[in-house]
Design an enzyme around this catalytic site. Structure first.
Site, PDB file in Angstrom:
ATOM      1  N   ASP A  35      -1.704   6.313  -4.971  1.00 56.82           N
ATOM      2  CA  ASP A  35      -1.996   5.324  -3.935  1.00 56.82           C
ATOM      3  C   ASP A  35      -2.374   3.973  -4.533  1.00 56.82           C
ATOM      4  OD1 ASP A  35      -2.694   3.980  -1.652  1.00 56.82           O
ATOM      5  OD2 ASP A  35      -4.538   5.103  -1.290  1.00 56.82           O
ATOM      6  N   ASP A  77       0.827  -1.201   0.000  1.00 52.17           N
ATOM      7  CA  ASP A  77       0.000   0.000   0.000  1.00 52.17           C
ATOM      8  C   ASP A  77       0.862   1.252   0.000  1.00 52.17           C
ATOM      9  OD1 ASP A  77      -1.990   1.870   0.349  1.00 52.17           O
ATOM     10  OD2 ASP A  77      -2.164   1.516   2.510  1.00 52.17           O
TER      11      ASP A  77
END
Ligand SMILES: *[C@@H]1O[C@H](CO)[C@@H](O)[C@H](O)[C@H]1NC(C)=O
Ligand SMILES: *[C@@H]1O[C@H](CO)[C@@H](O)[C@H](O)[C@H]1NC(C)=O
Ligand SMILES: *[C@@H]1O[C@H](CO)[C@@H](O)[C@H](O)[C@H]1NC(C)=O
Ligand SMILES: *[C@@H]1O[C@H](CO)[C@@H](O)[C@H](O)[C@H]1NC(C)=O
Ligand SMILES: *[C@@H]1O[C@H](CO)[C@@H](O)[C@H](O)[C@H]1NC(C)=O
Length: 376
Positions: free
Chosen positions: A263, A79
């Protein structure tokens, strides 16, 4: 000169490593249910609730990670929108933990106790545990003395996906819990990556399709058109860059001090409502049966002075299920907290269009046109 070039090439091959990453939604059924969930988010709901940046329903790509000596095996989400490493502890008694591999520090000879309590607040509810230190093995590299969280409390069913056990954050130290290691930075510090303090995500644009990769210490030159453009970071928190402008069919949307965050933990294109509402207003309703995709406008995202075009094929999310395609918009508005006002999250729909290098050494992000696996 020739010898010098050969040395560089060999050095690159030895230091960079590409590891496959897998979508959480690896069956058509899982992909479809995730798709339906996003489709059912009513705008009203999103307006009212803050969507946490690390949104577990949306975090999509995972791979394997070993912790301890001898190694204990985990799957973790990679992530770029957060900075911590956590896995469930064998001392976790939440029912969710029993569905996962759990870390048993008593079985690791390289474990060093820490014990500091830690809580992570996510959109779907908090999880908590304490810090521990151990050797982490990632992509074949051994990384000693990583401080991470072993979780003893993981309430709620949101964490129950059997696809991944934990999370490995790949943003900057300032977002990490106090005293915690950013694993990629620890890896770089071992010297295993040579001088290349960067990593790259290539994501296929077709759900369930193999081929998505994370490269540690470089990038693969055969996954894009190599038209790399670099953008300096605005801060060393998220992978946050300046958003110079957005236009839909040539019509500019307005906003002051706009920012973008790259992201990998967000599937779609989520943004602060004042920005995204202007974008979606210009896009005619997307027919569920996908029949009007070709007539939808391009959206151009300008970063510094480079235009990144997202065609409707890039920003419409398309799923093949039971012999038919279904389509939904990849744009979602949310009320972001004030520090993220006028921010747009460039999630996996963007990253699958533009192969992304995250360059910690030079504090910048690079994009190149990805070679996409499908043009449908
Ligand atoms: C860890 O698990 C992955 C996925 O199940 C597997 O491919 C890998 O071989 C395992 N590694 C070790 C050291 O057990
Ligand atoms: C890791 O920590 C141990 C003690 O906890 C120390 O002896 C060792 O030098 C450290 N190794 C690195 C690479 O920092
Ligand atoms: C190392 O990192 C830079 C990012 O600064 C990248 O552009 C370069 O090509 C990388 N080297 C290799 C061998 O991948
Ligand atoms: C790209 O090159 C690597 C070797 O550097 C190779 O392993 C990989 O299969 C290639 N990928 C594609 C999509 O051609
Ligand atoms: C949208 O962008 C694509 C790719 O850049 C381009 O080929 C196409 O002509 C554009 N469509 C419109 C309506 O401008």
């Amino acid at each position: 000169m020739k010898a010098f070039v050969a040395f560089i090439v060999i050095g690159a091959v030895l230091s960079a490593i590409t590891i496959p990453v897998y979508s959480v939604y690896d069956t058509p059924e899982l992909a479809y249910s995730h798709f339906k969930k996003i489709q059912s988010y009513s705008k009203k709901f999103l307006q009212m609730s803050d969507v946490a940046l690390t949104n577990f329903e949306d975090a999509q790509y995972y791979g394997s990670l070993l912790i301890g000596t001898p190694p204990q095996n985990f799957t973790v989400l990679f992530d770029s929108g957060s900075s911590d490493l956590w896995v469930p502890s064998v001392y976790c008694y939440s029912s969710t933990c029993r569905l996962h591999h759990t870390y048993n520090h008593q079985k690791s000879t390289s474990y060093v106790s820490n014990g500091k309590k830690v809580t992570f607040d996510y959109g779907q509810g908090g999880v908590s545990g304490y810090l521990s230190q151990d050797t982490v093995t990632w992509g074949g590299y051994k990384i000693p003395n990583v401080t991470f969280a072993e979780l003893t409390n993981m309430p709620g069913s949101e964490w129950g996906s059997d696809k991944f056990d934990g999370l490995l954050g790949m943003a900057w130290q300032s977002l990490a819990c106090n005293g915690c290691s950013v694993v990629f930075q620890k890896l770089y510090a071992t010297g295993a990556l040579g001088t290349n303090n960067s990593f790259a995500f290539y994501l296929t644009n077709v759900d369930n399709k193999a081929g998505s990769t994370l490269t540690l210490g470089g990038y693969e030159s055969n996954l894009s058109q190599n038209d790399w453009v670099w953008h300096p970071l605005l801060s060393q928190t998220y992978w946050q860059i300046k958003l110079s402008g957005v236009s839909v069919n040539g019509k500019a949307i307005t906003g002051t001090n706009m920012k973008a965050i790259v992201d990998t933990g967000t599937s779609i294109l989520v943004g602060d409502a004042p920005i995204v509402d202007q974008i979606t207003k210009e896009i005619p309703e997307i027919k569920t049966d996908c029949s009007n995709i070709k007539s939808l406008p391009n959206v151009t995202i300008t970063i510094d002075s480079t235009n990144y075009v997202l065609t409707p094929q890039n920003y419409v999310w398309k799923i093949f299920q039971d012999g038919i395609y279904e389509c939904t918009s990849g744009w979602q508005a949310a009320n972001f907290p004030s520090e993220l006002a006028n921010t747009l999250i460039l999630g996996d729909l963007f990253i699958s269009t533009y192969y992304t290098q995250f360059d910690m050494g030079n504090k910048r992000v690079g994009f190149a046109t990805a070679i996409q696996s499908s043009s449908t």
